[in-house]
Design an enzyme around this catalytic site. Structure first.
Site, mmCIF file in Angstrom:
data_model
loop_
_atom_site.group_PDB
_atom_site.id
_atom_site.type_symbol
_atom_site.label_atom_id
_atom_site.label_comp_id
_atom_site.label_asym_id
_atom_site.label_seq_id
_atom_site.Cartn_x
_atom_site.Cartn_y
_atom_site.Cartn_z
ATOM 1 N N PHE A 150 -5.288 3.254 -12.274
ATOM 2 C CA PHE A 150 -4.609 4.363 -12.376
ATOM 3 C C PHE A 150 -3.191 4.308 -12.108
ATOM 4 O O PHE A 150 -2.808 4.220 -11.108
ATOM 5 C CB PHE A 150 -5.242 5.799 -11.687
ATOM 6 C CG PHE A 150 -4.507 6.936 -12.178
ATOM 7 C CD1 PHE A 150 -5.069 7.612 -13.183
ATOM 8 C CD2 PHE A 150 -3.284 7.382 -11.528
ATOM 9 C CE1 PHE A 150 -4.487 8.777 -13.877
ATOM 10 C CE2 PHE A 150 -2.788 8.697 -12.045
ATOM 11 C CZ PHE A 150 -3.346 9.286 -13.238
ATOM 12 N N ASP A 235 1.939 -0.997 -7.450
ATOM 13 C CA ASP A 235 1.883 0.267 -7.563
ATOM 14 C C ASP A 235 1.561 1.119 -6.292
ATOM 15 O O ASP A 235 0.295 1.066 -5.990
ATOM 16 C CB ASP A 235 1.209 0.906 -8.772
ATOM 17 C CG ASP A 235 1.170 2.475 -8.859
ATOM 18 O OD1 ASP A 235 1.702 3.136 -8.064
ATOM 19 O OD2 ASP A 235 0.554 2.671 -9.994
ATOM 20 N N LYS A 264 5.130 10.007 -5.410
ATOM 21 C CA LYS A 264 4.145 10.841 -4.566
ATOM 22 C C LYS A 264 5.189 11.491 -3.201
ATOM 23 O O LYS A 264 6.250 12.186 -3.528
ATOM 24 C CB LYS A 264 3.162 10.522 -4.289
ATOM 25 C CG LYS A 264 2.189 10.423 -5.618
ATOM 26 C CD LYS A 264 0.527 10.443 -5.696
ATOM 27 C CE LYS A 264 0.068 10.877 -6.905
ATOM 28 N NZ LYS A 264 -0.673 9.851 -7.690
#
Ligand SMILES: *Cc1c(COP(=O)(O)O)cnc(C)c1O
Length: 408
Positions: A150, A235, A264
């Site tokens: 993802f 990531d 985030k």
């Protein structure tokens, strides 16, 4: 900061879903709760019921809701200069980029807003680097990615998703990606060719269900990338910035990628802030006009981001996540046999697989009714990622509530 009193068993607030979504796209299916306030590890709904937030904004809220230091930094900047665009410089830019680069032991930062933009930025850097530095013919550079990934929602990123919900119907898809099983070094070695510019992976797959690769995988990826002249793009949007008990999930194997991809929690639970962090030989493929963002690196984001970096620079958040994560792991291991079919924990981050017929969604609804917010992913898996401000008592409350729900 956050109260430790347990919320008692109760039913979720009732409200009319049709009314709430009358003018909204249906791209989410939230749990039936409408939140109004948050402080630390806790949130309160419109009816005044309190919930322990065990999702923490998918790790965007690593420091909890409204951390006083971060809110103060934001307020201070709001009162001075929130936004200018990159057409002009501002006085919060150099400290943010400098301190984030130092935290990552790299030369340079390129700030964007969302995680998906940072992933796109890393892939652009890798393709340009592949062409300009490695000599791959322009327009042919390939990137190796992992099944179950993802990395965000842009058309290019969903092009290499293996999740039909995320991908189907959005073609034509961007070419140039080679999928390999996650955790499989042999498959990765076989997939890397002369035209490969980069490998892009999550050091732990978050949306995939907190999938931790076999010990040695990240070191193996690093070694493969070195041997084959390929960039390692990590990531760490969800796994990074303290979540796993280290600054980065890659730290568990003492591995440094060529590009850190962050997002985030970098925005302190206040605003979207993402970045890639790399050394000059990679970052300098970007020249004026070749990439950018209206809001990227704005003064408000830099002020908050700098405070986030300063909080992480002391190491105390990482230590906290490691210590409380051990407690969470012990608690999960002590659940009655048969409640779970498996679980994985790294720091304050756990993926638990529910045994039996109940879906993850049903268990999350039962947790909600008992005052705990969590989110299912992929059928029977639930992800637990409370903010790092959570106390030992609150970790115990989380485990106890889970035990109650699973015992029913
Ligand atoms: C959330 C996430 C993204 C996308 O971030 P957005 O801010 O939602 O675009 C990318 N990669 C990983 C690993 C994520 O968890």
């Amino acid at each position: 900061m956050s109260a430790t009193t347990a919320t008692t068993s109760h039913v979720p607030s009732s409200y009319d879903l049709d009314e709430l979504y009358a003018h909204s796209a249906h791209n989410y299916k939230p749990l039936p709760v409408v939140l109004a306030d948050g402080e630390g590890a806790w949130v309160t709904d419109v009816a005044g019921r309190r919930y322990l937030d065990a999702l923490a904004g998918y790790s965007a809220l690593n420091f909890g809701h409204r951390h006083p230091r971060l809110i103060a930094a934001a307020h201070d900047q709001l009162d001075r200069l929130p936004l200018v665009s990159r057409a002009f410089d501002h006085d919060r830019f150099a400290e943010f980029t400098g301190e984030l680069a130092a935290l990552c032991c790299k030369d340079a930062v390129l700030a964007m807003n969302t995680g998906a933009e940072a992933v796109e930025t890393a892939m652009k850097a890798a393709r340009r680097w592949g062409h300009q530095v490695k000599g791959i013919p322009d327009g042919t550079a390939r990137i190796v990615v992992a099944e179950g990934n993802f990395h965000g929602r842009t058309t290019t990123i969903v092009s290499f998703s293996t999740d039909p919900d995320a991908r189907d119907g959005y073609g034509p898809y961007t070419p140039g990606f080679d999928l390999v099983p996650y955790g499989d070094l042999e498959a990765m070695a076989a997939a890397i060719g002369d035209d490969t510019c980069a490998v892009l992976i999550e050091p732990i797959q978050g949306e995939g269900g907190v999938i931790i690769p076999p010990e040695g995988y990240l070191r193996g990826v690093r070694q493969l990338c070195d041997e084959r002249g390929v960039l390692f793009l990590a990531d760490e949007i969800q796994s990074g910035l303290g979540r796993t008990g280290r600054t980065f999930a890659c730290d568990h194997e003492d591995v440094t990628p060529d590009i850190w991809i962050l997002g985030k929690a970098l925005g302190g639970g206040i605003l979207p802030l993402s970045a890639i962090v790399a050394d000059r030989d990679v970052m300098d493929v970007f020249t004026p006009g070749s990439h950018g963002s209206t809001f990227g690196g704005n003064p408000l984001a830099c002020a908050v981001g700098t405070e986030v970096v300063r909080m992480l620079a002391t190491g105390e958040w990482q230590d906290r996540a490691a210590r409380l994560g051990d407690r969470l792991a012990e608690g999960l291991a002590a659940l009655p046999a048969g409640a779970l079919s498996g679980f994985r924990v790294r720091g304050l981050w756990a993926g638990i697989d529910i045994a039996g017929d109940r879906t993850g969604r049903q268990v999350c609804e039962a947790l909600l009714a008992r005052g705990v917010l969590a989110k299912d992913t992929h059928g029977s898996t639930i992800r637990l990622a409370p903010s790092l401000v959570i106390t030992e008592e609150e970790v115990d409350l989380l485990v106890d509530t889970l035990a109650q729900v699973l015992a029913v």
